[in-house]
Design a protein around this motif. Structure first.
Motif, PDB file in Angstrom:
ATOM      1  N   ILE A   1      61.954  24.820  96.465  1.00 16.64           N
ATOM      2  CA  ILE A   1      62.110  24.775  97.923  1.00 16.64           C
ATOM      3  C   ILE A   1      61.954  26.172  98.509  1.00 16.64           C
ATOM      4  O   ILE A   1      61.258  26.382  99.505  1.00 16.64           O
ATOM      5  N   TYR A   2      62.593  27.145  97.874  1.00 10.90           N
ATOM      6  CA  TYR A   2      62.568  28.529  98.339  1.00 10.90           C
ATOM      7  C   TYR A   2      61.141  29.071  98.373  1.00 10.90           C
ATOM      8  O   TYR A   2      60.712  29.660  99.363  1.00 10.90           O
ATOM      9  N   LEU A   3      60.390  28.857  97.308  1.00 10.92           N
ATOM     10  CA  LEU A   3      59.022  29.370  97.258  1.00 10.92           C
ATOM     11  C   LEU A   3      58.118  28.672  98.269  1.00 10.92           C
ATOM     12  O   LEU A   3      57.232  29.297  98.854  1.00 10.92           O
ATOM     13  N   GLU A   4      58.351  27.385  98.502  1.00 10.06           N
ATOM     14  CA  GLU A   4      57.582  26.670  99.527  1.00 10.06           C
ATOM     15  C   GLU A   4      57.883  27.239 100.912  1.00 10.06           C
ATOM     16  O   GLU A   4      56.975  27.405 101.728  1.00 10.06           O
ATOM     17  N   GLU A   5      59.133  27.541 101.182  1.00 12.72           N
ATOM     18  CA  GLU A   5      59.506  28.129 102.469  1.00 12.72           C
ATOM     19  C   GLU A   5      58.922  29.532 102.618  1.00 12.72           C
ATOM     20  O   GLU A   5      58.521  29.929 103.709  1.00 12.72           O
ATOM     21  N   LEU A   6      58.861  30.290 101.517  1.00 12.25           N
ATOM     22  CA  LEU A   6      58.245  31.616 101.567  1.00 12.25           C
ATOM     23  C   LEU A   6      56.767  31.533 101.933  1.00 12.25           C
ATOM     24  O   LEU A   6      56.251  32.392 102.640  1.00 12.25           O
ATOM     25  N   LYS A   7      56.092  30.488 101.451  1.00 12.10           N
ATOM     26  CA  LYS A   7      54.681  30.303 101.813  1.00 12.10           C
ATOM     27  C   LYS A   7      54.530  30.153 103.325  1.00 12.10           C
ATOM     28  O   LYS A   7      53.593  30.684 103.920  1.00 12.10           O
ATOM     29  N   LEU A   8      55.444  29.417 103.936  1.00 17.15           N
ATOM     30  CA  LEU A   8      55.383  29.220 105.389  1.00 17.15           C
ATOM     31  C   LEU A   8      55.707  30.507 106.145  1.00 17.15           C
ATOM     32  O   LEU A   8      55.150  30.760 107.213  1.00 17.15           O
TER      33      LEU A   8
ATOM     34  N   PHE B   1      61.185  42.611 104.988  1.00 16.43           N
ATOM     35  CA  PHE B   1      61.524  41.241 105.350  1.00 16.43           C
ATOM     36  C   PHE B   1      62.747  40.748 104.565  1.00 16.43           C
ATOM     37  O   PHE B   1      62.874  39.573 104.266  1.00 16.43           O
ATOM     38  N   PHE B   2      63.692  41.667 104.257  1.00 22.58           N
ATOM     39  CA  PHE B   2      64.828  41.303 103.424  1.00 22.58           C
ATOM     40  C   PHE B   2      65.708  40.238 104.081  1.00 22.58           C
ATOM     41  O   PHE B   2      66.235  39.359 103.394  1.00 22.58           O
ATOM     42  N   MET B   3      65.885  40.285 105.400  1.00 22.56           N
ATOM     43  CA  MET B   3      66.744  39.301 106.052  1.00 22.56           C
ATOM     44  C   MET B   3      66.137  37.906 105.957  1.00 22.56           C
ATOM     45  O   MET B   3      66.850  36.927 105.756  1.00 22.56           O
ATOM     46  N   GLU B   4      64.828  37.816 106.048  1.00 26.20           N
ATOM     47  CA  GLU B   4      64.169  36.525 105.882  1.00 26.20           C
ATOM     48  C   GLU B   4      64.379  35.991 104.465  1.00 26.20           C
ATOM     49  O   GLU B   4      64.540  34.793 104.264  1.00 26.20           O
ATOM     50  N   ILE B   5      64.366  36.877 103.484  1.00 26.90           N
ATOM     51  CA  ILE B   5      64.613  36.482 102.093  1.00 26.90           C
ATOM     52  C   ILE B   5      65.994  35.850 101.971  1.00 26.90           C
ATOM     53  O   ILE B   5      66.158  34.795 101.356  1.00 26.90           O
ATOM     54  N   ILE B   6      66.984  36.475 102.578  1.00 24.80           N
ATOM     55  CA  ILE B   6      68.355  35.959 102.527  1.00 24.80           C
ATOM     56  C   ILE B   6      68.465  34.634 103.273  1.00 24.80           C
ATOM     57  O   ILE B   6      69.044  33.665 102.767  1.00 24.80           O
TER      58      ILE B   6
END
Length: 81
Positions: free
Chosen positions: A53-60, A19-24
């Protein structure tokens, strides 16, 4: 000097995650939200704010991710903390 494609390939190899592209994309999205917070909410951007913000988006993102990738995502996310 790396081209953009070479830079992305290098990052993909270093992350070694399906899921590297999602990380970027989520990292960029968190920057965008931080920018909007500065402009519209007058909240000064910070690394800690971006990270939150980044970690919250990762949860979603987890809701869209295949279950077989959940352990990878969890271990990668914990390494960010």
């Amino acid at each position: 000097n790396l081209s953009i494609l070479e830079a992305f390939q290098d990052l993909k190899d270093k992350l070694n995650k399906p899921f590297f592209m999602e990380i970027i994309i989520l990292g960029s999205w968190a920057i965008w939200i931080s920018r909007n917070n500065k402009i519209f909410e007058h909240i000064n951007p910070s690394f800690e704010g971006w990270k939150f913000i980044y970690l919250e988006e990762l949860k979603l993102l987890r809701y869209r991710m295949k279950k077989k990738h959940h352990p990878n995502e969890e271990s990668w996310k914990e390494s960010m903390l």
